[in-house]
Write an enzyme that holds these catalytic residues in place. Structure first.
Site, PDB file in Angstrom:
ATOM      1  N   LYS A 136      -1.803 -18.707 -49.975  1.00 42.70           N
ATOM      2  CA  LYS A 136      -0.528 -19.242 -49.503  1.00 42.70           C
ATOM      3  C   LYS A 136       0.489 -18.113 -49.549  1.00 42.70           C
ATOM      4  CE  LYS A 136      -1.307 -24.081 -50.714  1.00 42.70           C
ATOM      5  NZ  LYS A 136      -0.798 -25.293 -51.388  1.00 42.70           N
ATOM      6  N   GLU A 161      -6.933 -36.582 -56.488  1.00 45.87           N
ATOM      7  CA  GLU A 161      -8.375 -36.456 -56.252  1.00 45.87           C
ATOM      8  C   GLU A 161      -9.140 -36.522 -57.565  1.00 45.87           C
ATOM      9  OE1 GLU A 161      -9.800 -33.346 -53.734  1.00 45.87           O
ATOM     10  OE2 GLU A 161      -8.064 -33.421 -52.392  1.00 45.87           O
ATOM     11  N   ASP A 194       6.149 -34.572 -54.168  1.00 47.14           N
ATOM     12  CA  ASP A 194       5.231 -34.734 -53.037  1.00 47.14           C
ATOM     13  C   ASP A 194       3.812 -35.111 -53.473  1.00 47.14           C
ATOM     14  OD1 ASP A 194       4.693 -34.682 -50.276  1.00 47.14           O
ATOM     15  OD2 ASP A 194       3.829 -32.688 -50.430  1.00 47.14           O
ATOM     16  N   SER A 236      -5.646 -19.325 -54.880  1.00 51.59           N
ATOM     17  CA  SER A 236      -6.149 -20.428 -55.704  1.00 51.59           C
ATOM     18  C   SER A 236      -7.661 -20.505 -55.566  1.00 51.59           C
ATOM     19  CB  SER A 236      -5.527 -21.755 -55.261  1.00 51.59           C
ATOM     20  OG  SER A 236      -4.123 -21.699 -55.279  1.00 51.59           O
ATOM     21  N   ALA A 237      -8.356 -20.493 -56.684  1.00 47.13           N
ATOM     22  CA  ALA A 237      -9.816 -20.565 -56.650  1.00 47.13           C
ATOM     23  C   ALA A 237     -10.271 -21.889 -56.058  1.00 47.13           C
ATOM     24  CB  ALA A 237     -10.385 -20.398 -58.056  1.00 47.13           C
ATOM     25  N   TYR A 238     -11.251 -21.808 -55.168  1.00 45.33           N
ATOM     26  CA  TYR A 238     -11.823 -23.022 -54.575  1.00 45.33           C
ATOM     27  C   TYR A 238     -12.669 -23.761 -55.600  1.00 45.33           C
ATOM     28  CZ  TYR A 238     -10.698 -23.074 -49.581  1.00 45.33           C
ATOM     29  OH  TYR A 238     -10.061 -23.213 -48.373  1.00 45.33           O
ATOM     30  N   LEU A 239     -12.683 -25.073 -55.500  1.00 45.87           N
ATOM     31  CA  LEU A 239     -13.597 -25.905 -56.270  1.00 45.87           C
ATOM     32  C   LEU A 239     -14.962 -25.909 -55.585  1.00 45.87           C
ATOM     33  CD1 LEU A 239     -11.173 -28.861 -57.030  1.00 45.87           C
ATOM     34  CD2 LEU A 239     -11.934 -27.085 -58.629  1.00 45.87           C
ATOM     35  N   ASP A 279      -2.383 -28.766 -55.103  1.00 47.94           N
ATOM     36  CA  ASP A 279      -1.257 -28.633 -54.167  1.00 47.94           C
ATOM     37  C   ASP A 279       0.092 -28.816 -54.877  1.00 47.94           C
ATOM     38  OD1 ASP A 279      -2.968 -28.181 -52.047  1.00 47.94           O
ATOM     39  OD2 ASP A 279      -3.147 -30.306 -51.569  1.00 47.94           O
TER      40      ASP A 279
END
Length: 536
Positions: A230, A408, A403, A334-337, A423
């Site tokens: 981002k 999840e 927001d 940001s590290a992906y899951l 997020d």
């Protein structure tokens, strides 16, 4: 006669001194001797077993905002050294979790390694076909060799995810992953999956804009680690304008970074690792992407800087672009899951979702008894789901994030799994505004985990002041300073407001109704914690 008077005076003085010694000095000495040892834990409404005896203290409610009592005593201010190290060495940050069996772990080693091998093979086949097609079209392709590394930090991070958190207290993998993400070679850049689903089309009549507005990219590294990039959209000292709705606010890369550090300090451990990085958007995005749509939104500004913008039509303009200087652009990674094919997740609307219209209001905004209804509904009528939402509301209030419309969870862990705090880039927009409506789950339900409350009380003490430990933690990031001083000080002010909300609930309902015990034995004693080292 004079001699008799002298003897009488001496006897009188001796009697007075003896009385002082017996009635005044001795009680004080006894009191001092008692308080130098362990505190008495038998007082009414004081404590459960102290940590050294297999339990943790129930908080006293006499002074919620200054000196929380964790083991029957008040922490004395300590000068010098690292507050962050002392915080992570505290017994509250070393709670022993149950033994982790296969059902408590998200992934098994064999399962993840097999998935990794297939990803490497797929990438090699894909690059071979793409290179052949590019050669026929006379297009130059930057080639990067993929390395298969079964000891990669991102693999260890995925293997460490369990029923209780994304990573454990004493796992060094997260710190290594943060270090790796700052320097790993980028071999591919693309839009994220949710942006790809838009296919460049946006409905400008929607109040809530699709994710094309957010300008984020998926970067793939040489060992096939993935991170979401981002880019910087605002300077550190810029504030969200008063007339801007929360649902059209820009996403801030520094908010993503700060949110990860705060989540770790609160000991939730529900935010994937995030780190700041200077990205060369020419060599690490433009030249390695295979997406023609992404290439098409790059341009050179009048100042000779490389820029790019989102592909969504309503922001397909140069004034919405993010620009390098001339090629370097700071942002968050940001590290992906783990992929959804091996670790499915579901997205669930929050019961306290806001009205994403200009005039509408949701039921929770007008009904003070809204939580009574929620408590009767599945899955909030049992287990930890509602308590986890309250944890998330406290986290969002501290960062000022309005927001949070969905949350999840990993499907494997079912109703008892933790909520992912994803997020967070719309946090830290206004340091002077404390949006108390974010705390509605807490103020309406009047419930909180004991572990959450005790850590909040601990972070309100001068020895572990939240702004101080956040400032120290954020200094570890290469893009420091991450937050301005007003945003750091706002954390202390908001923390006091959270504790006051809990205090009001306890006065109204009693602590047994409000505070839910949720943890087990500490893994360290208070004595060992005073000179411990950081366990993160």
């Amino acid at each position: 006669m004079m001699r008799r008077d002298r003897i009488l005076l001496a006897v009188t003085l001796t009697a007075v001194f003896s009385a002082d010694l017996y009635f005044i000095l001795l009680p004080k000495l006894r009191s001092k001797g008692l308080t130098s040892g362990h505190s008495c834990s038998c007082g009414a409404n004081k404590l459960t077993l102290p940590p050294s005896q297999g339990g943790l203290a129930t908080p006293q409610l006499s002074n919620w905002t200054s000196a929380p009592l964790l083991d029957g005593t008040t922490s004395e201010p300590a000068y010098g050294g690292s507050k962050l190290v002392r915080l992570f060495s505290h017994p509250l940050y070393n709670i022993q979790t149950p033994a982790l069996g296969p059902e408590e772990r998200l992934l098994q080693v064999e399962q993840l390694i097999d998935y990794y091998r297939r990803k490497v093979s797929h990438w090699e086949r894909h690059m071979k076909l793409y290179s052949e097609a590019a050669a026929l079209a006379n297009i130059t392709v930057t080639k990067h060799e993929v390395t298969y590394d079964p000891d990669a930090s991102w693999l260890k991070f995925h293997l460490g995810i369990n029923r209780y958190a994304l990573y454990s207290h004493d796992d060094p993998t997260v710190l290594q992953l943060i270090k790796d993400m700052q320097s790993m070679t980028v071999i591919s850049a693309d839009y994220t999956q949710d942006e790809k689903a838009l296919k460049g089309a946006c409905d400008c009549t929607q109040v809530v804009k699709p994710s094309g507005h957010h300008l984020k990219l998926a970067l793939k590294m040489r060992n096939l680690a993935k991170a979401m990039f981002k880019p910087m959209r605002q300077q550190r000292d810029e504030e969200t304008p008063e007339d801007i709705f929360y649902f059209v606010d820009l996403q801030r890369h520094n908010a993503e970074i700060a949110a990860f550090h705060l989540d770790r300090i609160l000991d939730f451990r529900r935010v994937p690792p995030v780190v700041g990085r200077l990205v060369n958007i020419t060599s690490e995005v433009l030249k390695v992407t295979q997406n023609e749509d992404l290439r098409a939104v790059f341009f050179t500004s009048p100042a000779n800087n490389t820029c790019f913008f989102a592909k969504c039509l309503y922001v397909c303009k140069t004034e919405y672009a993010a620009c390098g200087s001339p090629d370097l652009l700071e942002g968050s990674l940001s590290a992906y899951l783990p992929g959804l094919s091996i670790a499915p997740r579901i997205s669930i609307p929050s019961p306290w979702m806001r009205s994403y219209t200009f005039t509408g209001r949701e039921e929770w905004e007008v009904n003070p008894f809204y939580c009574d209804t929620i408590k009767q509904q599945y899955p909030y009528n049992s287990g930890n789901r509602l308590l986890n939402i309250i944890d998330m509301s406290i986290f969002d209030f501290l960062i000022g994030n309005m927001d949070r419309h969905h949350y999840e969870i990993f499907t494997k862990f079912g109703d008892e799994g933790f909520l992912l705090h994803l997020d967070n880039a719309r946090g830290f927009g206004k340091h002077a505004k404390d949006e108390l409506s974010i705390l509605s789950p807490l103020s309406q339900c009047c419930m909180i985990k004991q572990s959450t409350l005790l850590r909040l009380q601990l972070l309100a003490q001068s020895e572990f002041r939240l702004s101080d430990v956040m400032r120290e933690s954020l200094q570890e990031d290469s893009l420091r300073p991450i937050l301005t001083e007003p945003h750091l000080l706002a954390l202390d002010r908001r923390l006091q407001k959270v504790l006051r909300v809990v205090h009001r609930c306890v006065r109204r309902l009693g602590k047994d109704e409000v505070i839910t015990k949720d943890f087990v034995k500490s893994t360290v004693t208070p004595e060992a914690a005073t000179d411990g080292t950081m366990r993160r």
